[in-house]
Design a protein around this motif. Structure first.
Motif, PDB file in Angstrom:
ATOM      1  N   PRO A 302       0.948  -1.310  -0.267  1.00  0.00           N
ATOM      2  CA  PRO A 302       0.084  -0.159  -0.004  1.00  0.00           C
ATOM      3  C   PRO A 302       1.045   1.315  -0.052  1.00  0.00           C
ATOM      4  O   PRO A 302       0.505   2.145  -0.533  1.00  0.00           O
ATOM      5  CB  PRO A 302      -0.825  -0.069   1.038  1.00  0.00           C
ATOM      6  CG  PRO A 302      -1.040  -1.499   1.367  1.00  0.00           C
ATOM      7  CD  PRO A 302       0.295  -2.033   1.076  1.00  0.00           C
ATOM      8  N   GLU A 303       1.833   1.403   0.553  1.00  0.00           N
ATOM      9  CA  GLU A 303       2.807   2.523   0.612  1.00  0.00           C
ATOM     10  C   GLU A 303       3.203   2.664  -0.606  1.00  0.00           C
ATOM     11  O   GLU A 303       3.377   3.920  -1.161  1.00  0.00           O
ATOM     12  CB  GLU A 303       3.819   2.203   1.711  1.00  0.00           C
ATOM     13  CG  GLU A 303       4.740   3.353   1.847  1.00  0.00           C
ATOM     14  CD  GLU A 303       4.319   4.757   1.972  1.00  0.00           C
ATOM     15  OE1 GLU A 303       5.118   5.865   1.657  1.00  0.00           O
ATOM     16  OE2 GLU A 303       3.304   4.954   2.421  1.00  0.00           O
ATOM     17  N   ALA A 304       3.941   1.871  -1.222  1.00  0.00           N
ATOM     18  CA  ALA A 304       4.429   1.765  -2.668  1.00  0.00           C
ATOM     19  C   ALA A 304       3.328   2.557  -3.577  1.00  0.00           C
ATOM     20  O   ALA A 304       3.719   3.416  -4.504  1.00  0.00           O
ATOM     21  CB  ALA A 304       5.083   0.415  -3.139  1.00  0.00           C
ATOM     22  N   LEU A 305       2.068   1.876  -3.631  1.00  0.00           N
ATOM     23  CA  LEU A 305       1.194   2.214  -4.415  1.00  0.00           C
ATOM     24  C   LEU A 305       0.793   3.742  -4.121  1.00  0.00           C
ATOM     25  O   LEU A 305       0.282   4.614  -4.944  1.00  0.00           O
ATOM     26  CB  LEU A 305      -0.046   1.313  -4.228  1.00  0.00           C
ATOM     27  CG  LEU A 305      -1.219   1.642  -5.117  1.00  0.00           C
ATOM     28  CD1 LEU A 305      -0.613   1.790  -6.868  1.00  0.00           C
ATOM     29  CD2 LEU A 305      -2.424   0.700  -4.979  1.00  0.00           C
ATOM     30  N   ARG A 306       0.768   4.000  -2.687  1.00  0.00           N
ATOM     31  CA  ARG A 306       0.491   5.453  -2.562  1.00  0.00           C
ATOM     32  C   ARG A 306       1.384   6.434  -2.975  1.00  0.00           C
ATOM     33  O   ARG A 306       1.020   7.465  -3.721  1.00  0.00           O
ATOM     34  CB  ARG A 306       0.443   5.597  -0.883  1.00  0.00           C
ATOM     35  CG  ARG A 306       0.261   6.950  -0.472  1.00  0.00           C
ATOM     36  CD  ARG A 306       0.917   7.369   0.849  1.00  0.00           C
ATOM     37  NE  ARG A 306       2.204   7.437   0.947  1.00  0.00           N
ATOM     38  CZ  ARG A 306       3.065   8.454   0.191  1.00  0.00           C
ATOM     39  NH1 ARG A 306       2.425   9.368  -0.440  1.00  0.00           N
ATOM     40  NH2 ARG A 306       4.264   8.163   0.411  1.00  0.00           N
ATOM     41  N   HIS A 307       2.829   6.260  -2.740  1.00  0.00           N
ATOM     42  CA  HIS A 307       3.787   6.817  -3.614  1.00  0.00           C
ATOM     43  C   HIS A 307       3.730   6.952  -5.041  1.00  0.00           C
ATOM     44  O   HIS A 307       3.759   8.166  -5.656  1.00  0.00           O
ATOM     45  CB  HIS A 307       5.192   6.355  -3.294  1.00  0.00           C
ATOM     46  CG  HIS A 307       6.263   7.342  -3.720  1.00  0.00           C
ATOM     47  ND1 HIS A 307       6.519   8.374  -3.231  1.00  0.00           N
ATOM     48  CD2 HIS A 307       7.178   6.636  -4.869  1.00  0.00           C
ATOM     49  CE1 HIS A 307       7.540   8.664  -4.107  1.00  0.00           C
ATOM     50  NE2 HIS A 307       8.154   7.671  -4.853  1.00  0.00           N
ATOM     51  N   VAL A 312       2.414   9.986 -10.290  1.00  0.00           N
ATOM     52  CA  VAL A 312       2.233   9.759 -11.568  1.00  0.00           C
ATOM     53  C   VAL A 312       0.681  10.423 -11.632  1.00  0.00           C
ATOM     54  O   VAL A 312       0.376  10.552 -12.619  1.00  0.00           O
ATOM     55  CB  VAL A 312       2.332   8.399 -12.312  1.00  0.00           C
ATOM     56  CG1 VAL A 312       3.935   8.193 -12.255  1.00  0.00           C
ATOM     57  CG2 VAL A 312       1.264   7.260 -11.543  1.00  0.00           C
ATOM     58  N   GLY A 313      -0.068  10.224 -10.559  1.00  0.00           N
ATOM     59  CA  GLY A 313      -1.315  10.449 -10.462  1.00  0.00           C
ATOM     60  C   GLY A 313      -2.204   9.314 -10.716  1.00  0.00           C
ATOM     61  O   GLY A 313      -1.940   8.287 -11.671  1.00  0.00           O
ATOM     62  N   PRO A 314      -3.427   8.980 -10.019  1.00  0.00           N
ATOM     63  CA  PRO A 314      -4.225   7.824 -10.026  1.00  0.00           C
ATOM     64  C   PRO A 314      -4.675   7.448 -11.260  1.00  0.00           C
ATOM     65  O   PRO A 314      -4.902   6.528 -11.697  1.00  0.00           O
ATOM     66  CB  PRO A 314      -5.263   8.134  -8.787  1.00  0.00           C
ATOM     67  CG  PRO A 314      -4.810   9.441  -8.133  1.00  0.00           C
ATOM     68  CD  PRO A 314      -3.666  10.089  -8.707  1.00  0.00           C
ATOM     69  N   THR A 338      -5.097  -0.600  -0.058  1.00  0.00           N
ATOM     70  CA  THR A 338      -4.438   0.814  -0.143  1.00  0.00           C
ATOM     71  C   THR A 338      -5.501   1.878   0.371  1.00  0.00           C
ATOM     72  O   THR A 338      -6.069   2.510  -0.519  1.00  0.00           O
ATOM     73  CB  THR A 338      -3.838   1.219  -1.200  1.00  0.00           C
ATOM     74  OG1 THR A 338      -2.936   0.047  -1.792  1.00  0.00           O
ATOM     75  CG2 THR A 338      -2.914   2.436  -1.456  1.00  0.00           C
ATOM     76  N   THR A 339      -5.340   2.176   1.888  1.00  0.00           N
ATOM     77  CA  THR A 339      -6.374   3.039   2.268  1.00  0.00           C
ATOM     78  C   THR A 339      -6.248   4.715   2.030  1.00  0.00           C
ATOM     79  O   THR A 339      -7.097   5.425   2.099  1.00  0.00           O
ATOM     80  CB  THR A 339      -6.466   2.829   3.719  1.00  0.00           C
ATOM     81  OG1 THR A 339      -5.103   3.436   4.092  1.00  0.00           O
ATOM     82  CG2 THR A 339      -6.684   1.563   4.011  1.00  0.00           C
ATOM     83  N   SER A 340      -5.030   4.718   1.165  1.00  0.00           N
ATOM     84  CA  SER A 340      -4.901   5.994   0.825  1.00  0.00           C
ATOM     85  C   SER A 340      -5.428   6.632  -0.384  1.00  0.00           C
ATOM     86  O   SER A 340      -5.717   7.848  -0.649  1.00  0.00           O
ATOM     87  CB  SER A 340      -3.281   6.466   0.795  1.00  0.00           C
ATOM     88  OG  SER A 340      -2.876   5.685  -0.315  1.00  0.00           O
ATOM     89  N   LEU A 341      -6.086   5.543  -1.072  1.00  0.00           N
ATOM     90  CA  LEU A 341      -6.734   5.989  -2.256  1.00  0.00           C
ATOM     91  C   LEU A 341      -8.195   6.071  -1.755  1.00  0.00           C
ATOM     92  O   LEU A 341      -8.684   5.545  -1.207  1.00  0.00           O
ATOM     93  CB  LEU A 341      -6.560   4.653  -3.250  1.00  0.00           C
ATOM     94  CG  LEU A 341      -5.533   4.217  -3.616  1.00  0.00           C
ATOM     95  CD1 LEU A 341      -5.384   2.875  -4.495  1.00  0.00           C
ATOM     96  CD2 LEU A 341      -4.617   5.344  -4.543  1.00  0.00           C
ATOM     97  N   SER A 342      -8.752   7.097  -2.542  1.00  0.00           N
ATOM     98  CA  SER A 342     -10.414   7.405  -2.558  1.00  0.00           C
ATOM     99  C   SER A 342     -10.960   6.251  -3.280  1.00  0.00           C
ATOM    100  O   SER A 342     -10.414   5.655  -3.950  1.00  0.00           O
ATOM    101  CB  SER A 342     -10.605   8.553  -3.192  1.00  0.00           C
ATOM    102  OG  SER A 342     -10.514   8.627  -4.593  1.00  0.00           O
ATOM    103  N   GLU A 343     -12.293   6.192  -2.850  1.00  0.00           N
ATOM    104  CA  GLU A 343     -13.003   5.037  -3.575  1.00  0.00           C
ATOM    105  C   GLU A 343     -12.997   5.406  -5.272  1.00  0.00           C
ATOM    106  O   GLU A 343     -13.037   4.526  -6.058  1.00  0.00           O
ATOM    107  CB  GLU A 343     -14.469   4.991  -3.123  1.00  0.00           C
ATOM    108  CG  GLU A 343     -14.457   4.766  -1.682  1.00  0.00           C
ATOM    109  CD  GLU A 343     -15.781   5.059  -1.160  1.00  0.00           C
ATOM    110  OE1 GLU A 343     -16.874   5.894  -1.829  1.00  0.00           O
ATOM    111  OE2 GLU A 343     -15.922   4.404  -0.010  1.00  0.00           O
ATOM    112  N   LYS A 344     -13.032   6.485  -5.725  1.00  0.00           N
ATOM    113  CA  LYS A 344     -12.864   6.766  -7.183  1.00  0.00           C
ATOM    114  C   LYS A 344     -11.552   6.321  -7.685  1.00  0.00           C
ATOM    115  O   LYS A 344     -11.746   5.972  -8.668  1.00  0.00           O
ATOM    116  CB  LYS A 344     -13.136   8.421  -7.202  1.00  0.00           C
ATOM    117  CG  LYS A 344     -13.075   8.922  -8.737  1.00  0.00           C
ATOM    118  CD  LYS A 344     -13.233  10.365  -8.726  1.00  0.00           C
ATOM    119  CE  LYS A 344     -13.165  11.039 -10.286  1.00  0.00           C
ATOM    120  NZ  LYS A 344     -13.258  12.501 -10.420  1.00  0.00           N
TER     121      LYS A 344
END
Length: 362
Positions: A302-307, A312-314, A338-344
């Protein structure tokens, strides 16, 4: 609670569940296992895995028995890369993957031009048969004989216009020629014209083979992300992305190392202009090109995906598993965790971005 409601609840809470599993003495968090259908914020999400592999014996055999044998998968003895559709569908269901975008890693760039053309024709025909038989479960990237750019451009046009492909899998280099070499411009021009996605999947860095020997499979764990990084850096710094601003480039393995240390690029030519070509005037800062490159989400934590999303932007990230190689057997769970991501953002990464970029219908 039924499966749909459970997944909806998991999405709202980030899909997190904690266990006492011990990994090298560390308590780890696991995503609640996802199953089809995947629901985010109460809405059905079509999950699209853009990084999944296949091969075909008929194509490999054109290189001769010895070379074909060397292409045999040797990871955990898996033969699943030689795709058996019904078995692959079962695997996808277990991973909560609605659709795979199939690709063959190029192994024919050093072959004779005519042999390479035949290999690509077989790969493309086989994948077209699979995608046409199961249009709701499979899409595909074409194989191109890039050692002949004019032929490759023709193959790409045929694959897109008559075979329903979504782009092409192009490796990360062709012999000693980087993709920014002007000889490949006809291919990139055709790809831009057709809206084709070019999937950069590396095959290692042979020049470093001696240093990468030893424990840890460094020829993959180090060299594969490095190969993608080098390819993307050349496309940026040599001006290819300026020349073809509509080009859709997708980098495997999270785009390699580039998103992890991209800001260094912004200083390179001011620190040491002697190493930069004064005739190449980039239209943007090097880091700004990250926002026009797509990457897969195969970064493991999750931390790597958050970074990665921060860099680059979701909107630039797509679901990827590397299946059938067992790097990430539950790619949907990794996104949900990955809780840092919004549902969108979750919905976009799970399938919305791929559908938008590749014109895949829900």
């Amino acid at each position: 609670m039924n499966r749909r409601n459970f997944l909806g609840k998991a999405a709202v809470t980030g899909g997190m569940a904690f266990c006492s599993c011990n990994l090298f003495g560390t308590r780890v968090a696991k995503a609640a296992p996802a199953r089809l259908p995947v629901v985010v914020n109460g809405k059905r999400v079509k999950t699209i895995d853009v990084h999944s592999h296949c091969m075909f014996h008929e194509a490999n055999n054109l290189l001769g028995p010895q070379a074909a044998a060397q292409l045999e998968p040797n990871i955990n003895g898996t033969k699943e890369v030689f795709i058996a559709v019904e078995e692959r569908l079962k695997a996808m269901d277990s991973q909560a993957v609605d659709m795979e975008v199939l690709s063959v890693n190029p192994f024919w760039f050093t072959a004779d031009r005519d042999v390479a053309a035949k290999i690509c024709d077989i790969n493309n025909q086989k994948m077209a048969e699979i995608t046409h038989a199961h249009p709701d479960r499979f899409a595909a990237f074409a194989s191109l004989a890039l050692q002949d750019p004019q032929l490759a451009a023709q193959q790409l046009e045929k694959a897109m216009k008559t075979m329903g492909m979504k782009g092409a899998a192009i490796g990360d280099v062709v012999g000693d020629d980087e993709f920014s070499n002007p000889k490949f411009d006809p291919v990139w021009q055709k790809a831009e014209e057709l809206g084709a996605v070019l999937f950069i999947h590396p095959q290692g860095v042979p020049a470093l083979s001696k240093r990468l020997q030893g424990n840890g499979w460094l020829t993959n764990t180090v060299a594969y992300p490095l190969g993608t990084t080098i390819a993307l850096q050349h496309l940026i710094f040599d001006g290819t992305l300026d020349k073809f601003p509509g080009l859709k480039v997708l980098g495997a393995h999270g785009g390699g190392y580039l998103p992890s240390y991209a800001p260094r690029d912004d200083h390179a030519c001011s620190v040491a202009p002697v190493f930069c070509n004064p005739n190449i005037k980039l239209k943007k800062k090097p880091t700004e090109y990250l926002r026009q490159i797509y990457v897969d989400a195969l970064v493991f934590t999750p931390e790597a995906l958050r970074h990665l999303a921060a860099q680059v932007g979701p909107s630039q990230i797509m679901l990827g598993s590397d299946y059938p190689y067992p790097w990430e057997l539950h790619p949907v769970d990794a996104i949900m965790a990955t809780t840092s991501l919004s549902e969108k953002d979750r919905a976009a990464i799970l399938g919305g971005n791929a559908a938008r970029v590749m014109g895949i219908k829900g």
